[in-house]
Design a protein around this motif. Structure first.
Motif, PDB file in Angstrom:
ATOM      1  N   LEU A  75      46.213  23.944   7.057  1.00  0.00           N
ATOM      2  CA  LEU A  75      46.420  23.930   5.607  1.00  0.00           C
ATOM      3  C   LEU A  75      45.981  25.237   4.965  1.00  0.00           C
ATOM      4  CD1 LEU A  75      45.290  20.283   4.760  1.00  0.00           C
ATOM      5  CD2 LEU A  75      47.604  21.221   4.533  1.00  0.00           C
ATOM      6  N   VAL A  76      44.815  25.743   5.370  1.00  0.00           N
ATOM      7  CA  VAL A  76      44.343  27.012   4.801  1.00  0.00           C
ATOM      8  C   VAL A  76      45.260  28.155   5.225  1.00  0.00           C
ATOM      9  CG1 VAL A  76      42.421  28.638   4.656  1.00  0.00           C
ATOM     10  CG2 VAL A  76      41.973  26.182   4.729  1.00  0.00           C
ATOM     11  N   ALA A  77      45.700  28.145   6.487  1.00  0.00           N
ATOM     12  CA  ALA A  77      46.627  29.177   6.948  1.00  0.00           C
ATOM     13  C   ALA A  77      47.942  29.107   6.173  1.00  0.00           C
ATOM     14  CB  ALA A  77      46.886  29.012   8.442  1.00  0.00           C
ATOM     15  N   ALA A  78      48.397  27.889   5.862  1.00  0.00           N
ATOM     16  CA  ALA A  78      49.673  27.731   5.170  1.00  0.00           C
ATOM     17  C   ALA A  78      49.650  28.343   3.776  1.00  0.00           C
ATOM     18  CB  ALA A  78      50.047  26.253   5.097  1.00  0.00           C
ATOM     19  N   VAL A  79      48.524  28.217   3.073  1.00  0.00           N
ATOM     20  CA  VAL A  79      48.468  28.720   1.691  1.00  0.00           C
ATOM     21  C   VAL A  79      47.997  30.163   1.603  1.00  0.00           C
ATOM     22  CG1 VAL A  79      48.091  26.390   0.792  1.00  0.00           C
ATOM     23  CG2 VAL A  79      46.132  27.849   1.276  1.00  0.00           C
ATOM     24  N   THR A  80      47.620  30.760   2.725  1.00  0.00           N
ATOM     25  CA  THR A  80      47.136  32.147   2.684  1.00  0.00           C
ATOM     26  C   THR A  80      47.974  33.105   3.518  1.00  0.00           C
ATOM     27  OG1 THR A  80      45.572  31.712   4.504  1.00  0.00           O
ATOM     28  CG2 THR A  80      44.747  31.463   2.241  1.00  0.00           C
ATOM     29  N   LEU A  81      48.691  32.595   4.518  1.00  0.00           N
ATOM     30  CA  LEU A  81      49.444  33.460   5.428  1.00  0.00           C
ATOM     31  C   LEU A  81      50.952  33.284   5.304  1.00  0.00           C
ATOM     32  CD1 LEU A  81      47.286  33.107   8.689  1.00  0.00           C
ATOM     33  CD2 LEU A  81      47.137  34.860   6.917  1.00  0.00           C
ATOM     34  N   THR A  82      51.390  32.451   4.396  1.00  0.00           N
ATOM     35  CA  THR A  82      52.819  32.253   4.171  1.00  0.00           C
ATOM     36  C   THR A  82      53.161  32.620   2.732  1.00  0.00           C
ATOM     37  OG1 THR A  82      52.680  29.954   3.415  1.00  0.00           O
ATOM     38  CG2 THR A  82      52.706  30.322   5.805  1.00  0.00           C
ATOM     39  N   ARG A  83      54.405  32.375   2.350  1.00  0.00           N
ATOM     40  CA  ARG A  83      54.836  32.722   0.994  1.00  0.00           C
ATOM     41  C   ARG A  83      54.162  31.870  -0.077  1.00  0.00           C
ATOM     42  NH1 ARG A  83      61.368  33.972   1.389  1.00  0.00           N
ATOM     43  NH2 ARG A  83      61.180  35.733   2.860  1.00  0.00           N
ATOM     44  N   LEU A  84      53.464  30.819   0.354  1.00  0.00           N
ATOM     45  CA  LEU A  84      52.718  30.032  -0.618  1.00  0.00           C
ATOM     46  C   LEU A  84      51.632  30.857  -1.299  1.00  0.00           C
ATOM     47  CD1 LEU A  84      52.314  26.622   1.271  1.00  0.00           C
ATOM     48  CD2 LEU A  84      53.778  27.107  -0.706  1.00  0.00           C
ATOM     49  N   ASP A  85      51.206  31.962  -0.670  1.00  0.00           N
ATOM     50  CA  ASP A  85      50.167  32.780  -1.293  1.00  0.00           C
ATOM     51  C   ASP A  85      50.679  33.502  -2.537  1.00  0.00           C
ATOM     52  OD1 ASP A  85      51.785  34.743  -0.223  1.00  0.00           O
ATOM     53  OD2 ASP A  85      50.150  35.874   0.703  1.00  0.00           O
ATOM     54  N   ARG A  86      51.999  33.413  -2.791  1.00  0.00           N
ATOM     55  CA  ARG A  86      52.572  34.069  -3.965  1.00  0.00           C
ATOM     56  C   ARG A  86      52.612  33.149  -5.187  1.00  0.00           C
ATOM     57  NH1 ARG A  86      57.875  36.865  -1.038  1.00  0.00           N
ATOM     58  NH2 ARG A  86      56.716  37.926   0.640  1.00  0.00           N
ATOM     59  N   LEU A  87      52.273  31.881  -4.994  1.00  0.00           N
ATOM     60  CA  LEU A  87      52.285  30.967  -6.125  1.00  0.00           C
ATOM     61  C   LEU A  87      51.319  31.456  -7.208  1.00  0.00           C
ATOM     62  CD1 LEU A  87      52.309  27.411  -4.465  1.00  0.00           C
ATOM     63  CD2 LEU A  87      54.200  28.590  -5.605  1.00  0.00           C
ATOM     64  N   LEU A 142      44.462  23.689  -3.095  1.00  0.00           N
ATOM     65  CA  LEU A 142      43.995  23.052  -1.868  1.00  0.00           C
ATOM     66  C   LEU A 142      42.534  22.631  -2.002  1.00  0.00           C
ATOM     67  CD1 LEU A 142      44.783  22.244   0.985  1.00  0.00           C
ATOM     68  CD2 LEU A 142      44.078  24.529   1.762  1.00  0.00           C
ATOM     69  N   ARG A 143      41.729  23.439  -2.683  1.00  0.00           N
ATOM     70  CA  ARG A 143      40.334  23.061  -2.930  1.00  0.00           C
ATOM     71  C   ARG A 143      40.270  21.771  -3.739  1.00  0.00           C
ATOM     72  NH1 ARG A 143      38.114  26.746  -6.444  1.00  0.00           N
ATOM     73  NH2 ARG A 143      36.052  25.902  -6.065  1.00  0.00           N
ATOM     74  N   PHE A 144      41.156  21.662  -4.729  1.00  0.00           N
ATOM     75  CA  PHE A 144      41.163  20.459  -5.555  1.00  0.00           C
ATOM     76  C   PHE A 144      41.562  19.235  -4.726  1.00  0.00           C
ATOM     77  CE2 PHE A 144      43.383  17.517  -8.472  1.00  0.00           C
ATOM     78  CZ  PHE A 144      42.333  17.233  -9.325  1.00  0.00           C
ATOM     79  N   LEU A 145      42.549  19.383  -3.855  1.00  0.00           N
ATOM     80  CA  LEU A 145      42.940  18.273  -2.998  1.00  0.00           C
ATOM     81  C   LEU A 145      41.792  17.853  -2.082  1.00  0.00           C
ATOM     82  CD1 LEU A 145      46.600  19.216  -1.965  1.00  0.00           C
ATOM     83  CD2 LEU A 145      45.857  17.449  -3.570  1.00  0.00           C
ATOM     84  N   ALA A 146      41.036  18.837  -1.583  1.00  0.00           N
ATOM     85  CA  ALA A 146      39.878  18.517  -0.747  1.00  0.00           C
ATOM     86  C   ALA A 146      38.840  17.737  -1.534  1.00  0.00           C
ATOM     87  CB  ALA A 146      39.265  19.804  -0.184  1.00  0.00           C
ATOM     88  N   ALA A 147      38.617  18.140  -2.785  1.00  0.00           N
ATOM     89  CA  ALA A 147      37.648  17.431  -3.623  1.00  0.00           C
ATOM     90  C   ALA A 147      38.110  16.009  -3.902  1.00  0.00           C
ATOM     91  CB  ALA A 147      37.440  18.185  -4.935  1.00  0.00           C
ATOM     92  N   MET A 148      39.379  15.819  -4.196  1.00  0.00           N
ATOM     93  CA  MET A 148      39.896  14.479  -4.453  1.00  0.00           C
ATOM     94  C   MET A 148      39.818  13.608  -3.209  1.00  0.00           C
ATOM     95  SD  MET A 148      40.529  14.299  -7.614  1.00  0.00           S
ATOM     96  CE  MET A 148      41.404  12.731  -7.637  1.00  0.00           C
ATOM     97  N   ALA A 149      40.008  14.214  -2.043  1.00  0.00           N
ATOM     98  CA  ALA A 149      39.878  13.461  -0.797  1.00  0.00           C
ATOM     99  C   ALA A 149      38.446  12.963  -0.617  1.00  0.00           C
ATOM    100  CB  ALA A 149      40.293  14.336   0.387  1.00  0.00           C
ATOM    101  N   VAL A 150      37.474  13.811  -0.947  1.00  0.00           N
ATOM    102  CA  VAL A 150      36.071  13.409  -0.844  1.00  0.00           C
ATOM    103  C   VAL A 150      35.750  12.315  -1.860  1.00  0.00           C
ATOM    104  CG1 VAL A 150      33.688  14.200  -1.080  1.00  0.00           C
ATOM    105  CG2 VAL A 150      35.357  15.632   0.098  1.00  0.00           C
ATOM    106  N   VAL A 151      36.301  12.424  -3.064  1.00  0.00           N
ATOM    107  CA  VAL A 151      36.098  11.386  -4.074  1.00  0.00           C
ATOM    108  C   VAL A 151      36.630  10.047  -3.563  1.00  0.00           C
ATOM    109  CG1 VAL A 151      36.814  10.590  -6.363  1.00  0.00           C
ATOM    110  CG2 VAL A 151      36.073  12.955  -6.041  1.00  0.00           C
ATOM    111  N   ALA A 152      37.831  10.054  -3.017  1.00  0.00           N
ATOM    112  CA  ALA A 152      38.413   8.820  -2.477  1.00  0.00           C
ATOM    113  C   ALA A 152      37.555   8.269  -1.346  1.00  0.00           C
ATOM    114  CB  ALA A 152      39.834   9.085  -1.984  1.00  0.00           C
ATOM    115  N   TYR A 153      37.029   9.144  -0.512  1.00  0.00           N
ATOM    116  CA  TYR A 153      36.174   8.701   0.584  1.00  0.00           C
ATOM    117  C   TYR A 153      34.929   7.990   0.045  1.00  0.00           C
ATOM    118  CZ  TYR A 153      32.700   9.125   4.325  1.00  0.00           C
ATOM    119  OH  TYR A 153      31.701   8.866   5.242  1.00  0.00           O
ATOM    120  N   HIS A 154      34.267   8.581  -0.933  1.00  0.00           N
ATOM    121  CA  HIS A 154      33.031   7.991  -1.453  1.00  0.00           C
ATOM    122  C   HIS A 154      33.280   6.720  -2.265  1.00  0.00           C
ATOM    123  CE1 HIS A 154      30.832  12.063  -0.994  1.00  0.00           C
ATOM    124  NE2 HIS A 154      30.489  11.236  -0.035  1.00  0.00           N
TER     125      HIS A 154
END
Length: 397
Positions: free
Chosen positions: A283-295, A35-47
């Motif tokens: 998004l942060v809740a999804a990757v930390t409070l669901t089964r996605l945290d097991r990836l 998710l951090r990487f997706l956030a960084a790519m979003a900022v790159v696209a913005y700039h």
């Protein structure tokens, strides 16, 4: 094992040498890295695609008439970063003392940052002079990462987020010094953003700066999400999270919409930026409070490691590369090529700067802080011995 968070009087155990993941008693969250990487790519696209600049040889709106309104929302990748940071920094501070926490932040931030300052100065002074005046005083101040405290401009525009992060780290360090208990964390996450919002609305520059102003509810909300990994059924925590989401929508969303309006041709209304802010928390809740945290996909951890150097390097150098290649290639190909080059540069910085130098710098800071602490603890005793009368003098009275 750490004691349960529900024991409100329990202070976090001190473990200077413990890494973030063991200190929390859980493995690294690979999905959060992704998710951090997706956030960084979003900022790159913005700039690259949304911000109006001359690198494309024409207005960005004309080069990407259909993509600019979409890429403009990449600006909210910064807000997503801040929510993630609130989660990760509390996880990192968990089980540490102030010395260990400070050393971990210095070792994590400064090696890549110092290289990025050198790279930007090289670009602005040697490769493409004339775009911005950068002298030795500005460069020296920027190497500290607290240049804004002295009224010195950032040599790279993206550095403003680091100033927000640093002020947040100071507040976390204060909490560590006081003793982190569950109740103190909850009270802090509830009161801090409210006071910060009052400071912003009252135009109190000093207090707004100290309290991290419009970004406070994003960091605090991330902290609450970390606490929810320990107490998922706590109604108090969910209420405090809701408070921070609401405050973030009001002040952080509005602040970011103003940034977008001044740098692009896109207008973001209240309903839209509210949805964007809410999405950051979801998004942060999804990757930390669901089964996605097991990836446990290792490639997610790798791309997450590229996030910080990519963020530091992509703006000025990326626009320069766009200006050099866009006259010869289609806009889409140029965007893909420059993004790939920046990702390659980020990997090199991570592999040959962050990985070897980060741990060394962290150990050096811990060692120096421990020496300073021992020296300060000996000073009062030495002063008392110096003030005490000699035995012979006492016996002669």
């Amino acid at each position: 094992m750490l004691q349960r968070m529900t024991e409100s009087t329990t202070t976090l155990a001190l473990a200077p040498g413990r890494a973030a993941a063991p200190a929390t008693g859980r493995p690294r969250l690979a999905a959060l890295d992704g998710l951090r990487f997706l956030a960084a790519m979003a900022v790159v696209a913005y700039h690259y695609v949304a911000v109006n600049h001359s690198a494309w040889g024409a207005r960005t709106e004309d080069s990407f008439p259909n993509l600019q309104p979409i890429a403009a929302f990449g600006s909210f990748g910064v807000q997503l970063f801040f929510v993630i940071s609130g989660f990760v920094i509390l996880m990192s501070a968990w089980g540490r003392d102030v010395r260990s926490f400070a050393a971990s932040r210095v070792g994590r931030l400064f090696p890549a940052y110092w290289l990025s300052v050198a790279a930007v100065v090289l670009l602005l002074v040697v490769v493409a002079p004339g775009h911005k005046d950068v002298g030795i005083p500005e460069t020296a101040a920027n190497l500290t990462m607290v240049q804004r405290a002295f009224g010195v401009q950032d040599v790279e525009s993206v550095y403003w987020t680091l100033w927000a992060e640093l002020r947040f780290y100071v507040l976390v360090a204060v909490l560590l010094a006081l003793g982190m208990t569950r109740n103190r964390l909850v009270a802090f996450a509830a009161v801090w953003p409210v006071v910060a919002a009052v400071a912003v609305q009252s135009d109190s520059t000093l207090w707004s700066t100290v309290l991290v102003g419009t970004d406070a509810p994003l960091f605090a909300g991330g902290m609450v999400l970390f606490l929810l990994t320990k107490e998922r059924r706590s109604p108090v925590l969910w209420l405090v999270l809701g408070l921070n989401v609401a405050l973030a929508g009001v002040i952080s969303g509005r602040s970011q919409s103003l940034r977008i309006a001044t740098s692009t041709d896109v207008t973001v209304g209240p309903q839209t930026y509210w949805i964007a802010i809410l999405a950051c928390f979801v998004l942060v809740a999804a990757v930390t409070l669901t089964r996605l945290d097991r990836l446990s996909w290792r490639w997610l951890t790798l791309v997450g490691a590229l996030t910080y150097p990519l963020y530091l390097l992509h703006s000025s150098w990326g626009q320069w590369l766009i200006a050099k290649t866009s006259p010869y290639l289609p806009a889409g190909v140029t965007f893909a090529l420059v993004t790939a080059v920046m990702l390659g540069a980020a990997y090199l910085v991570h592999r040959f700067v962050e990985r070897p130098l980060g741990p060394r710098l962290r150990r050096a800071v811990v060692r120096d802080l421990e020496r300073t602490s021992r020296a300060l603890s000996r000073t009062p005793r030495a002063a008392r011995r110096a003030q005490a009368p000699e035995p012979d003098a006492v016996s002669s009275r």
